[in-house]
Scaffold this active site. Structure first.
Site, PDB file in Angstrom:
ATOM      1  N   ASP A 130       1.333  -1.304   0.026  1.00  0.00           N
ATOM      2  CA  ASP A 130      -0.256  -0.136  -0.140  1.00  0.00           C
ATOM      3  C   ASP A 130       0.968   1.495   0.104  1.00  0.00           C
ATOM      4  OD1 ASP A 130      -1.671   1.846   0.565  1.00  0.00           O
ATOM      5  OD2 ASP A 130      -2.147   1.211   2.190  1.00  0.00           O
ATOM      6  N   LYS A 158      -0.795  -1.590  -5.039  1.00  0.00           N
ATOM      7  CA  LYS A 158      -1.905  -0.171  -5.171  1.00  0.00           C
ATOM      8  C   LYS A 158      -1.381   0.809  -6.775  1.00  0.00           C
ATOM      9  CE  LYS A 158      -4.514  -0.038  -1.009  1.00  0.00           C
ATOM     10  NZ  LYS A 158      -6.109   0.181  -1.463  1.00  0.00           N
ATOM     11  N   ASP A 188      -6.070 -11.209   5.485  1.00  0.00           N
ATOM     12  CA  ASP A 188      -6.265 -11.094   6.763  1.00  0.00           C
ATOM     13  C   ASP A 188      -7.465  -9.910   6.763  1.00  0.00           C
ATOM     14  OD1 ASP A 188      -4.042  -9.950   7.781  1.00  0.00           O
ATOM     15  OD2 ASP A 188      -5.539 -10.663   9.727  1.00  0.00           O
TER      16      ASP A 188
HETATM   17  P1  IMP Z   1       2.065  -0.445   3.700  1.00  0.00           P
HETATM   18  O1  IMP Z   1       2.999  -0.833   4.754  1.00  0.00           O
HETATM   19  O2  IMP Z   1       1.298   0.447   4.109  1.00  0.00           O
HETATM   20  O3  IMP Z   1       2.850  -0.827   2.265  1.00  0.00           O
HETATM   21  O4  IMP Z   1       1.390  -1.358   3.712  1.00  0.00           O
HETATM   22  C1  IMP Z   1       1.375  -3.237   3.933  1.00  0.00           C
HETATM   23  C2  IMP Z   1       0.991  -4.382   5.184  1.00  0.00           C
HETATM   24  O5  IMP Z   1      -0.306  -4.157   5.386  1.00  0.00           O
HETATM   25  C3  IMP Z   1       0.545  -5.389   3.739  1.00  0.00           C
HETATM   26  O6  IMP Z   1       1.832  -6.214   4.322  1.00  0.00           O
HETATM   27  C4  IMP Z   1      -0.359  -6.098   4.978  1.00  0.00           C
HETATM   28  O7  IMP Z   1      -0.286  -6.944   5.312  1.00  0.00           O
HETATM   29  C5  IMP Z   1      -1.232  -4.821   5.310  1.00  0.00           C
HETATM   30  N1  IMP Z   1      -2.002  -4.576   4.186  1.00  0.00           N
HETATM   31  C6  IMP Z   1      -2.400  -3.376   3.692  1.00  0.00           C
HETATM   32  N2  IMP Z   1      -3.454  -3.223   2.276  1.00  0.00           N
HETATM   33  C7  IMP Z   1      -3.758  -4.645   2.852  1.00  0.00           C
HETATM   34  C8  IMP Z   1      -5.555  -5.064   2.530  1.00  0.00           C
HETATM   35  O8  IMP Z   1      -6.223  -4.232   1.930  1.00  0.00           O
HETATM   36  N3  IMP Z   1      -5.567  -5.751   3.608  1.00  0.00           N
HETATM   37  C9  IMP Z   1      -4.693  -6.446   3.869  1.00  0.00           C
HETATM   38  N4  IMP Z   1      -3.882  -6.675   4.612  1.00  0.00           N
HETATM   39  C10 IMP Z   1      -3.356  -5.438   3.971  1.00  0.00           C
END
Ligand code: IMP
Ligand code: MG
Length: 205
Positions: A130, A158, A188
């Site tokens: 994300d 994303k 999850d």
């Molecule tokens: P980031 O650090 O914002 O890139 O988020 C990454 C982590 O958040 C991922 O490894 C997931 O574990 C969790 N995550 C982010 N978006 C989602 C989603 O839509 N569904 C489930 N887990 C998510």
């Protein structure tokens, strides 16, 4: 009498298995199953393509595939079977701090790699990217251990991150992630729905 013990009653259908998992979510009110957005068949097709793409694009030689637990466990299990080369599998257990649906980028390593990666070509496998904060933390952690290279792969990302990464580039991406919280195929919401064979969204979430 092994041959006589296997009966349909001992091996319930998937739908029978899901029902008790879904009941009790929220305040004891049975919730609807997550709405499918990517079918199990579509996932299987894309994972096969990704495996071939990874094998074609990475220089020949052994590969250490590092899965991020727990979200990537199912994706990694399928992905490694689609990469026809010498592979070792390892895992990083991580736990994000803060709100379950908003990334802080501060992750706690709950389980470290089993083996050193110095001199190895590594493919880091994530479920979904994300903000990229988690990916950056993990790539930095792996780079500090002197691997030959660290490549990155995520089942979903994303579109904004892929277009303009604010952290490490994603070398391989399965699907564009929607602007919604997705579950299933390892991912999850509050530890539920990881066992769905498809990717879905929780309506009303
Ligand atoms: P980031 O650090 O914002 O890139 O988020 C990454 C982590 O958040 C991922 O490894 C997931 O574990 C969790 N995550 C982010 N978006 C989602 C989603 O839509 N569904 C489930 N887990 C998510
Ligand atoms: Mg994750």
């Amino acid at each position: 009498m092994l041959g006589t013990t296997a009966s349909p009653a001992r091996f319930p259908t998937l739908r029978q298995v899901y029902t008790p998992v879904l009941v009790g979510h929220g305040e004891g009110v049975p919730s609807a199953p997550p709405r499918e957005i990517i079918s199990a068949d579509a996932i299987a097709r894309r994972v096969a393509e990704l495996g071939a793409e990874i094998d074609a694009r990475l220089p020949p030689g052994p590969l250490t595939v590092v899965g991020v637990l727990r979200g990537a466990f199912m994706f990694m299990a399928d992905l490694v079977r689609a990469i026809p080369r010498e592979i070792t599998c390892d895992f990083l257990g991580v736990r994000s701090y803060g709100d379950a649906t908003v990334s802080s980028g501060v992750v706690e390593i709950t389980s470290d790699l089993a083996a050193p990666i110095a001199g190895r070509r590594v493919l880091l496998v994530e479920d979904i990217v994300d903000t990229g904060l988690t990916l950056k933390y993990l790539v930095d952690l792996l780079q500090a251990r002197g691997p030959a290279a660290v490549h990155t792969c995520a089942l979903m990302a994303k579109p904004a991150y892929v277009a303009a990464p604010t952290g490490p580039a994603l070398d391989f991406v399965g699907f564009e992630a929607p602007d919604a919280f997705v579950v299933g195929y390892g991912m999850d919401a509050g530890q539920l729905h990881r066992n769905l064979p498809y990717v879905g969204v929780l309506d009303g979430a």
